[in-house]
Design an enzyme around this catalytic site. Structure first.
Site, PDB file in Angstrom:
ATOM      1  N   ASP A  72      15.693   9.828 137.546  1.00 34.86           N
ATOM      2  CA  ASP A  72      17.055   9.320 137.504  1.00 34.86           C
ATOM      3  C   ASP A  72      17.508   9.383 136.034  1.00 34.86           C
ATOM      4  O   ASP A  72      16.764   9.791 135.137  1.00 34.86           O
ATOM      5  CB  ASP A  72      17.133   7.904 138.107  1.00 34.86           C
ATOM      6  CG  ASP A  72      18.558   7.563 138.573  1.00 34.86           C
ATOM      7  OD1 ASP A  72      19.508   8.238 138.134  1.00 34.86           O
ATOM      8  OD2 ASP A  72      18.729   6.613 139.360  1.00 34.86           O
TER       9      ASP A  72
HETATM   10  C1  BGC Z   1      22.119   6.755 139.656  1.00 32.80           C
HETATM   11  C2  BGC Z   1      21.800   7.803 140.705  1.00 32.80           C
HETATM   12  C3  BGC Z   1      22.680   9.019 140.512  1.00 32.80           C
HETATM   13  C4  BGC Z   1      22.519   9.519 139.096  1.00 32.80           C
HETATM   14  C5  BGC Z   1      23.331  10.774 138.810  1.00 32.80           C
HETATM   15  C6  BGC Z   1      22.160   7.332 138.257  1.00 32.80           C
HETATM   16  O1  BGC Z   1      22.635   6.423 137.325  1.00 32.80           O
HETATM   17  O2  BGC Z   1      21.158   5.728 139.715  1.00 32.80           O
HETATM   18  O3  BGC Z   1      21.954   7.270 141.996  1.00 32.80           O
HETATM   19  O4  BGC Z   1      22.347  10.002 141.449  1.00 32.80           O
HETATM   20  O5  BGC Z   1      22.938   8.504 138.200  1.00 32.80           O
HETATM   21  O6  BGC Z   1      24.665  10.525 138.720  1.00 32.80           O
END
Ligand code: BGC
Length: 749
Positions: free
Chosen positions: A309
């Site tokens: 993430d």
């Molecule tokens: C979130 C994810 C997301 C990613 C990309 C992160 O901050 O936890 O769910 O897919 O950002 O945008």
């Protein structure tokens, strides 16, 4: 595969072990992967594992440009750093949805540039299309997952998957960071609404159907796209309710409640998994070899690739203090099983991993393994063959048919929780005061990841969709007056709302939450903003009948208001069609059929799920939510009867056949979801008082009766035993539907 076949395959969940044996056969894809890998330099391999944010390759003010790609920066990313993936919407000056033609330009530049690289390896572009193509203007934006769960309708989830994949592909994009397969058992958590609720079986079926609709049988098809299971594993259960804070989940609970959603996603064919941004039992998700490698691959048989993430590898050093340096953080994460790093703003991961590989601290075999997994998905999804956007816009984006599916989803997502003396449906001649902070906004029905990350930029919302107020105005010939009453937490004109209430037949009081996601949605209490309570109290004082409507991602405490309201309609996040759908229900043009996918708490600390342990409902302890899991009324009445379970005795490993009649005993056509629960009466590990094991939604005319049939397999009867493995223990069980309960026994072998 049609939806029937999908459901059969999803309901045949077998014990994890049987998934294990399937090794990939040598196939054309496998040969292509190995041949390509053999030609790659170390730099090209490390680059494949690197994912950057679009802003790294964007001009300074990308918002206004027709094509915001900065070609020199893109050349650097692809030719010098060999990046495997790019994500997100143009972020300068702030992230927001772009016109579809602009997306097609952006992704074409990336495709063309990658095609000029030495080995012509395509870049995979990932996007958070969590309830539709979030970042493409005018896309079809569905109810969020919590509301899709409230439909209890896998066919709608399957169709949503089909439509979202189509709109992602028509935008020129490749890969969707969805669905969230975390289980929503902590209502404070600001991403509860991104889950399919508190129940494992419901999440497995709805999430599985979404994936199969999205990916089809062949992910390389022009209108299909790969999904990404989020956020593996245990992210959804922070002890203090704040996003990205520790969960303390024992291995048994992890396997019983939090892993099965991911298991279902793997079985449904999801080729990628995003990792838990926080930590479980002291180990950050990105450093957890046991979860990422031993369980995900060794037990669940996952063959795709994992992606970190946002910035989470470096945070093993900067935040978690697990790694002494950024370099150690990279080593730790890659060795734990992270295949791709969402870095996202620079090439630090690339530089550090290259160095670690050269020094032998990260073995080349591990790099080859990660790169092969990424390339495999690029081949499986047809990226190497694609020279332009997979689909045209016309006929594939925001079609009338897709809009109709969305409208149906919104209608089935809304939960009628209370309807005293048939307060609803309202007469179309009644005079109505509409008041409250969620009555006249689209953002409150859509939540985060809508047009922008937080979803709160109301001014960017498409004007053709009605808010609740506008939808009410369109429906009725009666007088409709609107007084805001307040913003979310500031009073504007409560006194004026009260004065107007006196002059109308009925008050529609619309309360709830503003949109949010992730840490920005953290709260300290589930209590409603005090000023919303104040507005409600002032309105109740004058004694006019009140219909309470709520929107928002979490069950904020409404007990006092719900007690006094004549009707309560829980909207959660029904998407762009939410206003129209809610008005359809208020005036009786649609018969409500949504059911709660979570237990709605009565008080702020009253957090007990429906599938609690006996001790949670023992002596003075009670399961006494305001509304239980599965609750939802209709304008007609349904009765279930004749529950039968056969045979009465089986051997461990065998199945039982369940049948039950369901009848519409009221005067309107309606849809009812029949819920089949199971209880293992005594076992070596304390078992939940009941667990949902099967359900079916049927439409019935007045007086019509249907007999429904279900099979409960050994998987349904199993649990995580003393030795942490799934087991079916001999003993007595009971099956429960409605007011009936029928026992059966599993005999010792
Ligand atoms: C979130 C994810 C997301 C990613 C990309 C992160 O901050 O936890 O769910 O897919 O950002 O945008």
């Amino acid at each position: 595969m049609n939806i029937k076949a999908v459901l059969v395959s999803l309901s045949l969940f077998v014990l994890s072990e049987s998934v294990l044996s399937a090794e990939p056969n040598p196939s054309p894809v496998e040969e292509r992967v190995q041949a390509l890998l053999a030609q790659m330099t170390l730099e090209e391999k490390v680059g494949q594992m690197t994912q950057i944010d679009f802003s790294v390759v964007s001009v300074a003010n990308g918002q206004d440009a027709e094509n915001p790609v900065d070609q020199a920066k893109l050349d650097d990313a692809i030719f010098n750093h060999h990046v495997g993936s790019i994500l997100n919407t143009p972020t300068t000056p702030n992230n927001r949805a772009q016109p579809i033609e602009k997306w097609r330009n952006i992704t074409q530049s990336i495709r063309d540039t990658a095609a000029r690289s030495r080995l012509k390896i395509p870049v995979i572009y990932g996007i958070d299309a969590i309830h539709g193509a979030t970042y493409t203007q005018n896309s079809v934006l569905f109810p969020q997952a919590i509301s899709m769960a409230a439909t209890f309708n896998p066919e709608l989830s399957f169709k949503e998957g089909e439509i979202v994949a189509r709109e992602v592909k028509a935008s020129g994009l490749d890969w969707n960071f969805s669905p969230v397969m975390d289980i929503g058992r902590q209502p404070l958590w600001p991403r509860l609404w991104e889950t399919y609720g508190e129940d494992v079986h419901l999440a497995q079926i709805l999430g599985g159907a979404f994936i199969q609709g999205h990916q089809g049988e062949d992910m390389a098809a022009a209108d299909k796209a790969p999904t990404c299971l989020k956020h593996y594993v245990g992210y959804s259960y922070p002890l203090n309710g704040k996003d990205r804070t520790p969960a303390w989940i024992g291995e048994r609970a992890l396997r019983e409640w939090f892993l099965p959603g991911f298991e279902a996603g793997v079985l449904a064919g999801a080729p990628s998994v995003m990792i838990n941004s926080a930590e479980v039992d002291g180990i950050p998700g990105h450093a957890n070899y046991h979860y990422l490698t031993e369980i995900l691959r060794g037990e669940l048989g996952f063959k795709g690739f994992t992606v970190s993430d946002w910035e989470d590898i470096i945070r093993l050093h900067t935040r978690d203090k697990l790694a002494a340096s950024p370099r150690e953080a990279v080593k730790m994460a890659v060795m734990a099983g992270v295949d791709m790093s969402m870095v996202p703003f620079n090439f630090s991961f690339y530089d550090l991993l290259l160095d670690l590989a050269k020094s032998g601290e990260v073995p080349l075999s591990r790099i080859d393994e990660a790169v092969a997994r990424i390339l495999r998905v690029k081949f499986q999804t047809g990226l190497f063959e694609r020279t332009e956007p997979a689909l045209p816009v016309a006929g594939y984006f925001a079609t009338a048919e897709a809009v109709e599916v969305n409208r149906q989803a919104a209608r089935e997502a809304i939960v009628l929780a209370k309807n005293d003396n048939r307060m609803l449906p309202l007469s179309k001649t009644a005079s109505i005061l509409v008041t409250g902070p969620t009555a006249n906004l689209l953002s409150v029905m859509n939540g985060g990841w809508t047009i922008t990350w937080q979803g709160a930029s109301e001014e960017l919302y498409p004007k053709q969709y009605p808010t609740l107020l506008q939808a009410i105005q369109r429906k009725t010939s009666g007088r409709v007056t609107f007084v805001g009453g307040q913003r979310f937490s500031d009073e504007i004109n409560i006194e004026q709302a009260v004065n107007e209430a006196r002059k109308h037949d009925v008050v529609v009081l619309a309360l709830g939450e503003k949109p949010y996601t992730e840490t920005e949605g953290n709260i300290d209490t589930l209590a409603l903003d005090p000023v919303q309570l104040q507005l409600a109290r002032a309105i109740f004082e004058i004694g006019k009948p009140v219909v309470l409507v709520t929107f928002g991602g979490r069950p904020r405490i409404i007990t006092e208001i719900a007690d006094k309201a004549r009707a309560v309609v829980l909207g959660f996040l029904p998407g762009m069609e939410g206003g129209a759908a809610l008005a359809d229900i208020l005036f009786g043009d649609v018969n409500p059929s949504g059911k709660l996918p979570i237990s709605y708490p009565r008080a702020v600390n009253d957090i007990t799920p429906y599938d609690h342990k006996p001790i949670e409902a023992y002596e003075t302890n009670q399961y006494r939510p305001l509304y239980p899991f599965g609750h939802g009324l209709s304008y007609t009445r349904f009765e279930t009867s004749g529950l039968s379970v056969k045979p009465a005795q089986i051997k461990a490993g065998d199945s039982v056949e369940v049948s039950v009649k369901v009848k519409n005993t009221g005067t309107r056509t309606g849809k009812e979801t029949v819920l089949v629960y199971l209880n293992d009466i005594a076992a070596s590990v304390s078992r939940p008082v009941k667990q949902l094991k099967a359900f079916e939604k049927v439409e019935l005319q007045p007086g019509e009766q249907k007999t429904l049939h279900f099979t409960l397999t050994a998987q349904a009867m199993s649990f995580i035993g003393l030795n942490m493995r799934r087991v079916v223990e001999p003993g007595d069980f009971k099956v429960m539907v409605g007011d009936e309960s029928v026992p059966f026994s599993v005999l010792p072998n």
